[in-house]
Design a protein around this motif. Structure first.
Motif, PDB file in Angstrom:
ATOM      1  N   ARG A  94       0.868  -1.173   0.000  1.00 58.47           N
ATOM      2  CA  ARG A  94       0.000   0.000   0.000  1.00 58.47           C
ATOM      3  C   ARG A  94       0.908   1.226   0.000  1.00 58.47           C
ATOM      4  NH1 ARG A  94      -5.217  -1.301   1.991  1.00 58.47           N
ATOM      5  NH2 ARG A  94      -5.608  -3.504   1.495  1.00 58.47           N
ATOM      6  N   ILE A  95       0.380   2.392  -0.248  1.00 60.01           N
ATOM      7  CA  ILE A  95       1.207   3.579  -0.394  1.00 60.01           C
ATOM      8  C   ILE A  95       1.996   3.899   0.883  1.00 60.01           C
ATOM      9  CG2 ILE A  95      -0.666   5.184   0.205  1.00 60.01           C
ATOM     10  CD1 ILE A  95       0.603   7.115  -1.902  1.00 60.01           C
ATOM     11  N   ASP A  96       1.376   3.713   2.038  1.00 60.03           N
ATOM     12  CA  ASP A  96       2.094   3.993   3.282  1.00 60.03           C
ATOM     13  C   ASP A  96       3.235   3.007   3.498  1.00 60.03           C
ATOM     14  OD1 ASP A  96       0.522   6.184   3.958  1.00 60.03           O
ATOM     15  OD2 ASP A  96      -0.976   4.947   4.991  1.00 60.03           O
ATOM     16  N   ASP A  97       3.007   1.749   3.139  1.00 54.92           N
ATOM     17  CA  ASP A  97       4.052   0.741   3.276  1.00 54.92           C
ATOM     18  C   ASP A  97       5.205   1.026   2.320  1.00 54.92           C
ATOM     19  OD1 ASP A  97       2.505  -0.600   5.153  1.00 54.92           O
ATOM     20  OD2 ASP A  97       1.480  -1.772   3.598  1.00 54.92           O
ATOM     21  N   LEU A  98       4.853   1.392   1.094  1.00 58.06           N
ATOM     22  CA  LEU A  98       5.877   1.712   0.099  1.00 58.06           C
ATOM     23  C   LEU A  98       6.742   2.874   0.569  1.00 58.06           C
ATOM     24  CD1 LEU A  98       6.910   1.217  -2.889  1.00 58.06           C
ATOM     25  CD2 LEU A  98       5.418   3.124  -3.519  1.00 58.06           C
ATOM     26  N   ALA A  99       6.110   3.942   1.027  1.00 56.71           N
ATOM     27  CA  ALA A  99       6.840   5.114   1.489  1.00 56.71           C
ATOM     28  C   ALA A  99       7.750   4.765   2.658  1.00 56.71           C
ATOM     29  CB  ALA A  99       5.861   6.216   1.884  1.00 56.71           C
ATOM     30  N   ARG A 100       7.250   3.959   3.573  1.00 56.62           N
ATOM     31  CA  ARG A 100       8.044   3.594   4.750  1.00 56.62           C
ATOM     32  C   ARG A 100       9.259   2.766   4.348  1.00 56.62           C
ATOM     33  NH1 ARG A 100       4.131   2.503   7.593  1.00 56.62           N
ATOM     34  NH2 ARG A 100       3.858   0.329   6.966  1.00 56.62           N
ATOM     35  N   ARG A 101       9.091   1.829   3.410  1.00 59.71           N
ATOM     36  CA  ARG A 101      10.212   0.996   2.958  1.00 59.71           C
ATOM     37  C   ARG A 101      11.281   1.835   2.264  1.00 59.71           C
ATOM     38  NH1 ARG A 101       9.841  -4.505   1.919  1.00 59.71           N
ATOM     39  NH2 ARG A 101      11.982  -4.179   1.173  1.00 59.71           N
ATOM     40  N   ALA A 102      10.858   2.878   1.553  1.00 56.71           N
ATOM     41  CA  ALA A 102      11.805   3.710   0.804  1.00 56.71           C
ATOM     42  C   ALA A 102      12.374   4.846   1.649  1.00 56.71           C
ATOM     43  CB  ALA A 102      11.123   4.290  -0.433  1.00 56.71           C
ATOM     44  N   GLY A 103      11.828   5.022   2.856  1.00 53.14           N
ATOM     45  CA  GLY A 103      12.326   6.090   3.718  1.00 53.14           C
ATOM     46  C   GLY A 103      11.831   7.461   3.332  1.00 53.14           C
ATOM     47  N   THR A 104      10.596   7.527   2.837  1.00 59.27           N
ATOM     48  CA  THR A 104      10.021   8.809   2.449  1.00 59.27           C
ATOM     49  C   THR A 104       8.593   8.864   2.973  1.00 59.27           C
ATOM     50  OG1 THR A 104       9.657  10.334   0.589  1.00 59.27           O
ATOM     51  CG2 THR A 104       9.250   7.999   0.181  1.00 59.27           C
ATOM     52  N   THR A 105       7.801   9.766   2.427  1.00 51.88           N
ATOM     53  CA  THR A 105       6.426   9.932   2.890  1.00 51.88           C
ATOM     54  C   THR A 105       5.443   9.605   1.768  1.00 51.88           C
ATOM     55  OG1 THR A 105       6.283  12.258   2.216  1.00 51.88           O
ATOM     56  CG2 THR A 105       7.176  11.790   4.412  1.00 51.88           C
ATOM     57  N   ALA A 106       4.224   9.307   2.144  1.00 51.99           N
ATOM     58  CA  ALA A 106       3.186   9.036   1.154  1.00 51.99           C
ATOM     59  C   ALA A 106       2.935  10.270   0.291  1.00 51.99           C
ATOM     60  CB  ALA A 106       1.895   8.600   1.850  1.00 51.99           C
ATOM     61  N   ARG A 107       3.056  11.439   0.893  1.00 52.38           N
ATOM     62  CA  ARG A 107       2.871  12.682   0.135  1.00 52.38           C
ATOM     63  C   ARG A 107       3.903  12.783  -0.971  1.00 52.38           C
ATOM     64  NH1 ARG A 107       4.890  17.762  -0.080  1.00 52.38           N
ATOM     65  NH2 ARG A 107       3.436  19.439  -0.633  1.00 52.38           N
ATOM     66  N   ASN A 108       5.171  12.449  -0.669  1.00 56.83           N
ATOM     67  CA  ASN A 108       6.208  12.508  -1.693  1.00 56.83           C
ATOM     68  C   ASN A 108       5.940  11.497  -2.802  1.00 56.83           C
ATOM     69  OD1 ASN A 108       7.675  14.584  -0.550  1.00 56.83           O
ATOM     70  ND2 ASN A 108       9.083  13.232   0.539  1.00 56.83           N
ATOM     71  N   VAL A 109       5.465  10.329  -2.439  1.00 56.21           N
ATOM     72  CA  VAL A 109       5.131   9.327  -3.451  1.00 56.21           C
ATOM     73  C   VAL A 109       4.109   9.891  -4.428  1.00 56.21           C
ATOM     74  CG1 VAL A 109       4.075   7.073  -3.868  1.00 56.21           C
ATOM     75  CG2 VAL A 109       5.693   7.357  -1.970  1.00 56.21           C
ATOM     76  N   ARG A 110       3.099  10.563  -3.897  1.00 60.67           N
ATOM     77  CA  ARG A 110       2.065  11.148  -4.766  1.00 60.67           C
ATOM     78  C   ARG A 110       2.647  12.257  -5.642  1.00 60.67           C
ATOM     79  NH1 ARG A 110      -0.851  10.688   0.249  1.00 60.67           N
ATOM     80  NH2 ARG A 110      -2.406   8.996   0.115  1.00 60.67           N
ATOM     81  N   VAL A 111       3.557  13.053  -5.073  1.00 60.34           N
ATOM     82  CA  VAL A 111       4.197  14.122  -5.847  1.00 60.34           C
ATOM     83  C   VAL A 111       5.006  13.535  -6.997  1.00 60.34           C
ATOM     84  CG1 VAL A 111       5.971  15.915  -5.781  1.00 60.34           C
ATOM     85  CG2 VAL A 111       4.253  15.800  -3.969  1.00 60.34           C
ATOM     86  N   TYR A 112       5.765  12.461  -6.727  1.00 62.39           N
ATOM     87  CA  TYR A 112       6.569  11.830  -7.773  1.00 62.39           C
ATOM     88  C   TYR A 112       5.679  11.241  -8.864  1.00 62.39           C
ATOM     89  CZ  TYR A 112      10.207  12.152  -4.178  1.00 62.39           C
ATOM     90  OH  TYR A 112      11.073  12.603  -3.223  1.00 62.39           O
ATOM     91  N   GLN A 113       4.516  10.731  -8.469  1.00 56.03           N
ATOM     92  CA  GLN A 113       3.578  10.217  -9.461  1.00 56.03           C
ATOM     93  C   GLN A 113       3.051  11.346 -10.339  1.00 56.03           C
ATOM     94  OE1 GLN A 113       1.663   6.496  -6.874  1.00 56.03           O
ATOM     95  NE2 GLN A 113       0.424   8.248  -7.444  1.00 56.03           N
ATOM     96  N   GLU A 114       2.669  12.444  -9.709  1.00 54.75           N
ATOM     97  CA  GLU A 114       2.133  13.574 -10.466  1.00 54.75           C
ATOM     98  C   GLU A 114       3.185  14.172 -11.386  1.00 54.75           C
ATOM     99  OE1 GLU A 114      -1.010  14.495 -10.607  1.00 54.75           O
ATOM    100  OE2 GLU A 114      -1.473  12.846  -9.236  1.00 54.75           O
TER     101      GLU A 114
END
Length: 252
Positions: free
Chosen positions: A5-25
């Protein structure tokens, strides 16, 4: 294959869910798979996210990373993927060294002669000049091209003929460049595998060095081939001219 899930992904990569969404956009990170209303990420997303974070930490811009991480996967030419204008620090020398100047229309006509609307449009469409915010003032992309045109015009060759000839040559050179870039892309796939993307600055440098080496070989080979072709073409035209003169003399 591990799913996140997005929170799990962010935690594994050492970032935040917000950053994941920014990188997607921004287009850096592929969209997740959908399972109903749940967004599912995979190990591929994790690897790419980790690469993005490392590259950002090395000082690369979003534009650079976007080109590297998405370009090869979309099948673009390697020369497009490696925006060497912006990534000059990764290459030992630039592709070219154009002498850019801004001139008025009067200054341009002093070199090329009177320019009607059609000829001016042709210079613009061929990207020899560009419009500026000032009326009748143009950016010359490479002053040497204008000087070369002026040399031929001084010898009696019409500008329209020069533009047509150079456009034809450019079309062939564009095709040759695409062949070269395609070969570079194929070589990256052969050595690194389909869908490969650089994961650190060492791999970025490797890709840029490959393009630079291919460019040097291609440029020297192209110069030598063009010289040989020009020599043969001139000899052929001379023979045709001599045959024409001989036939004309026989008629007289």
């Amino acid at each position: 294959m591990t799913e996140y899930r997005i929170d799990d992904l962010a935690r594994r990569a050492g970032t935040t869910a917000r950053n994941v969404r920014v990188y997607q956009e921004s287009g850096l990170l592929p969209r997740p798979h959908r399972r109903g209303r749940v967004a599912i990420y995979t190990d591929r997303h994790l690897r790419q996210l980790e690469a993005i974070i490392r590259l950002l930490g090395e000082g690369f811009t979003v534009k650079h990373i976007l080109r590297f991480l998405t370009g090869l996967q979309r099948g673009q030419d390697l020369a497009q993927v490696l925006d060497l204008t912006d990534l000059g620090e990764l290459v030992t020398e630039p592709w070219s060294r154009p002498v850019t100047v801004t001139v008025t229309r009067a200054e341009l006509e002093s070199r090329l002669g009177a320019l009607d609307a059609n000829t001016l449009d042709r210079l613009l469409s061929d990207r020899i000049i560009e419009e500026t915010e000032e009326a009748d003032r143009f950016l010359v992309r490479d002053q040497r091209v204008i000087e070369d045109f002026a040399t031929l015009i001084a010898r009696g060759m019409p500008l329209a003929t020069i533009l047509q000839t150079t456009a034809t040559v450019d079309a062939h050179l564009d095709e040759a460049a695409r062949e070269l870039a395609g070969a570079g892309h194929s070589e990256v796939v052969r050595q690194r595998g389909a869908g490969w993307y650089p994961s650190d600055d060492t791999e970025l440098s490797w890709a840029a060095d490959l393009v630079d080496a291919m460019r040097r070989v291609a440029r020297r080979s192209a110069h030598a081939s063009l010289d040989r072709a020009l020599d043969e073409a001139v000899r052929t035209e001379l023979r045709r001219y001599q045959q024409y003169e001989a036939a004309d003399a026989d008629v007289k």
